[in-house]
Design a protein around this motif. Structure first.
Motif, short mmCIF file in Angstrom:
data_model
loop_
_atom_site.label_atom_id
_atom_site.label_comp_id
_atom_site.label_asym_id
_atom_site.label_seq_id
_atom_site.Cartn_x
_atom_site.Cartn_y
_atom_site.Cartn_z
N PRO A 84 -20.96 -70.49 12.88
CA PRO A 84 -20.30 -69.47 13.70
C PRO A 84 -18.77 -69.57 13.63
N GLY A 85 -18.14 -68.41 13.48
CA GLY A 85 -16.69 -68.32 13.49
C GLY A 85 -15.99 -68.76 12.21
N THR A 86 -16.75 -69.06 11.14
CA THR A 86 -16.11 -69.57 9.92
C THR A 86 -16.07 -68.57 8.78
N CYS A 87 -16.71 -67.40 8.93
CA CYS A 87 -16.76 -66.46 7.82
C CYS A 87 -16.87 -65.03 8.32
N ARG A 88 -16.23 -64.13 7.61
CA ARG A 88 -16.38 -62.71 7.89
C ARG A 88 -16.58 -61.97 6.57
N TRP A 89 -17.21 -60.78 6.67
CA TRP A 89 -17.72 -60.04 5.52
C TRP A 89 -17.39 -58.57 5.65
N THR A 90 -17.11 -57.91 4.53
CA THR A 90 -16.92 -56.47 4.53
C THR A 90 -17.48 -55.87 3.24
N THR A 91 -17.95 -54.65 3.37
CA THR A 91 -18.37 -53.89 2.19
C THR A 91 -17.32 -52.84 1.84
N ARG A 92 -16.24 -52.82 2.59
CA ARG A 92 -15.20 -51.81 2.41
C ARG A 92 -14.21 -52.26 1.32
N VAL A 93 -14.70 -52.24 0.08
CA VAL A 93 -13.89 -52.62 -1.07
C VAL A 93 -13.92 -51.53 -2.13
N SER A 94 -12.87 -51.49 -2.90
CA SER A 94 -12.78 -50.60 -4.06
C SER A 94 -12.79 -51.49 -5.29
#
Length: 145
Positions: A84-94
Motif C-alpha cells: 500500500p502507498g508504494t505504487c500508482r498506475w495510469t493508462t493515460r499514455v500516448s
C-alpha cells in the motif's frame, strides 16, 4: 525482506500453477524485462515515444493488485501488485508505436504476478508496460501468451 512466490500469492490471494516452485525468491530488476506477452521498460528508455496525456489520472495499486493484461483468448492475467502507498498506475499514455498499456511509478519494489510465469520484480522507478510484438519478415504481430 525476501519475497518468494509463496509470500506474494499469500499477500495478494492470487494463485499460480502448481508446477511453479513456491519457495523461489522473486528477483527485482531495475531495467527492461519481459513476462510472457508483456515487456516492462524504464520510462527513460522510451521517453521520446511514450508520454503521459494531459488529462492524466493516477490510480493507487490496491492490495489485490491491478490486472494489466489478460492472455490471448481470455487466458491468464498479468497482475501488478505492490505494498500500500508504494505504487500508482495510469493508462493515460500516448505511445508512438501503439504498444503501451500504461505506466506505473513505484517508490519501492513492486511485482508482476502471472499464474504460469510466476513473479518478477521491478525496482523503484517509472516504467512503461507494453505489449510485445514479434517480427516475421516484413510482418509483425503481437505476442500471444
Amino acid at each position: 525482506m525476501t519475497v518468494t512466490l509463496a509470500t506474494l500469492t499469500q499477500q495478494t490471494g492470487l494463485a499460480v500453477l502448481d508446477h511453479l516452485e513456491q519457495s523461489v525468491r522473486i528477483t527485482v530488476v531495475d531495467g527492461l524485462h519481459a513476462q510472457g506477452d508483456l515487456i516492462v521498460i524504464p520510462h527513460s528508455v522510451v521517453a521520446a515515444s511514450v508520454a503521459l496525456l494531459s488529462d492524466l489520472h493516477w490510480q493507487p495499486i490496491p492490495p489485490e493488485g491491478v490486472e494489466l493484461l489478460r492472455g490471448a483468448a481470455g487466458g491468464n492475467p498479468h497482475t501488478l501488485v505492490a505494498d500500500p502507498g508504494t505504487c500508482r498506475w495510469t493508462t493515460r499514455v500516448s505511445d508512438a508505436d501503439g504498444l503501451a498499456i500504461g505506466m506505473f511509478e513505484a517508490s519501492a519494489a513492486v511485482y508482476l504476478l502471472h499464474p504460469e510465469h510466476g513473479g518478477t520484480g521491478c525496482a523503484p522507478g517509472t516504467y512503461v508496460v507494453r505489449r510485445q510484438r514479434e517480427h516475421e519478415g516484413r510482418r509483425s504481430r503481437l505476442v500471444a501468451d
